[in-house]
Design an enzyme around this catalytic site. Structure first.
Site, mmCIF file in Angstrom:
data_model
loop_
_atom_site.group_PDB
_atom_site.id
_atom_site.type_symbol
_atom_site.label_atom_id
_atom_site.label_comp_id
_atom_site.label_asym_id
_atom_site.label_seq_id
_atom_site.Cartn_x
_atom_site.Cartn_y
_atom_site.Cartn_z
ATOM 1 N N ARG A 1 0.866 -1.189 0.000
ATOM 2 C CA ARG A 1 0.000 0.000 0.000
ATOM 3 C C ARG A 1 0.893 1.226 0.000
ATOM 4 N NH1 ARG A 1 -2.950 2.964 4.181
ATOM 5 N NH2 ARG A 1 -5.035 3.533 3.474
ATOM 6 N N SER B 1 -13.051 -3.362 -1.134
ATOM 7 C CA SER B 1 -13.518 -2.862 0.164
ATOM 8 C C SER B 1 -15.020 -2.653 0.110
ATOM 9 C CB SER B 1 -12.875 -1.516 0.499
ATOM 10 O OG SER B 1 -11.482 -1.630 0.542
ATOM 11 N N LYS C 1 -5.976 5.108 9.069
ATOM 12 C CA LYS C 1 -6.744 5.670 7.946
ATOM 13 C C LYS C 1 -7.766 6.619 8.528
ATOM 14 C CE LYS C 1 -9.761 4.111 4.156
ATOM 15 N NZ LYS C 1 -9.309 4.544 2.862
HETATM 16 N N1 TZP Z 1 -8.908 0.512 5.676
HETATM 17 C C1 TZP Z 1 -9.818 0.558 6.641
HETATM 18 S S1 TZP Z 1 -9.104 0.785 8.132
HETATM 19 C C2 TZP Z 1 -7.551 0.799 7.489
HETATM 20 C C3 TZP Z 1 -7.627 0.637 6.117
HETATM 21 C C4 TZP Z 1 -6.494 0.603 5.190
HETATM 22 C C5 TZP Z 1 -6.314 0.991 8.307
HETATM 23 C C6 TZP Z 1 -5.896 -0.232 9.032
HETATM 24 O O1 TZP Z 1 -4.727 0.010 9.773
HETATM 25 P P1 TZP Z 1 -4.545 -0.442 11.293
HETATM 26 O O2 TZP Z 1 -3.253 0.199 11.709
HETATM 27 O O3 TZP Z 1 -4.428 -1.945 11.280
HETATM 28 O O4 TZP Z 1 -5.716 0.065 12.054
#
Ligand code: TZP
Ligand code: MG
Length: 213
Positions: free
Chosen positions: A42, A111, A140
């Site tokens: 990513r 998603s 995010k």
């Molecule tokens: N999509 C929804 S939440 C997220 C993404 C890419 C972030 C997930 O990261 P983390 O650090 O595991 O909460």
């Protein structure tokens, strides 16, 4: 490479903000050595050429561990690097076009935040669904919060496997028990850890306990 449900058990999603003085490839390899089952590259701010080069480096590593390499958002990078697939958000382009570009032997993850989005993704030919954020996350900022009920409904509404994402840690993972998820997708709980190998191993043990079978 076809996706197997068990590939989603502990799906690591890369994040350069936790690199420090380390190499991303070393961090990923440590997690793979410790049992991570799938990798998503990513990169939100990387030029195309560098992204392809990095994907090619990553592909060499994931191939050795026989785990799928998925590219976030960028179908061109996935094609150029012969990665195993792509992961697309709802705004990241059309799944039918993605399938045309990638062919049927590649993995497409989508998603989804609602049952309708998940069913549309399955009907469009997705191989798996990512649902989140299931818990609060700082990774995010614009992630919507998805409750356990919707997550469970989505798992029941589709036949393709579902992976949960967002704020998942070793401590809260068990709350996903019984929802029907195939596994967890994780950024900070693994990449921010002092010892990435240990963090991965613990998550793999717990995920097997809760999501197998
Ligand atoms: N999509 C929804 S939440 C997220 C993404 C890419 C972030 C997930 O990261 P983390 O650090 O595991 O909460
Ligand atoms: Mg995206």
């Amino acid at each position: 490479m076809r996706l197997r449900r068990e590939d989603l058990l502990v799906y690591i999603v890369t994040d350069r903000s936790w690199l420090g003085s380390n190499q991303l490839s070393d961090q990923v390899e440590e997690a793979l050595r410790s049992g991570a089952t799938m990798v998503q590259l990513r990169e939100k701010d990387m030029a195309y050429e560098s992204f392809v080069k990095e994907a090619l480096d990553m592909k060499e590593i994931t191939r050795r561990y026989q785990v799928p390499l998925i590219i976030n958002d960028n179908i061109d990078v996935a094609v150029a690097s012969d990665a195993d697939g792509v992961h697309l958000g709802q705004q990241d382009g059309d799944i039918i076009l993605a399938r045309k570009r990638l062919g049927y032997d590649k993995i497409i993850g989508i998603s989804a935040h609602t049952v309708m989005e998940a069913m549309d993704a399955e009907a469009g030919g997705a191989d798996y669904i990512g649902v989140g954020a299931v818990f609060g996350t700082n990774t995010k900022k614009d992630a919507e919060n998805i409750g356990m009920e919707i997550l469970t409904e989505i798992c029941h509404a589709v036949t393709i496997p579902v992976v949960a994402i967002g704020g998942i840690t070793l401590e809260n993972m068990e709350k996903l028990h019984g929802t029907g998820v195939a596994g967890v997708a994780v950024i900070s709980a693994i990449f921010s850890a002092q010892n990435i190998g240990d963090a991965t191993k613990r998550m793999v043990v717990k995920a097997k306990e809760h999501f197998h079978g």
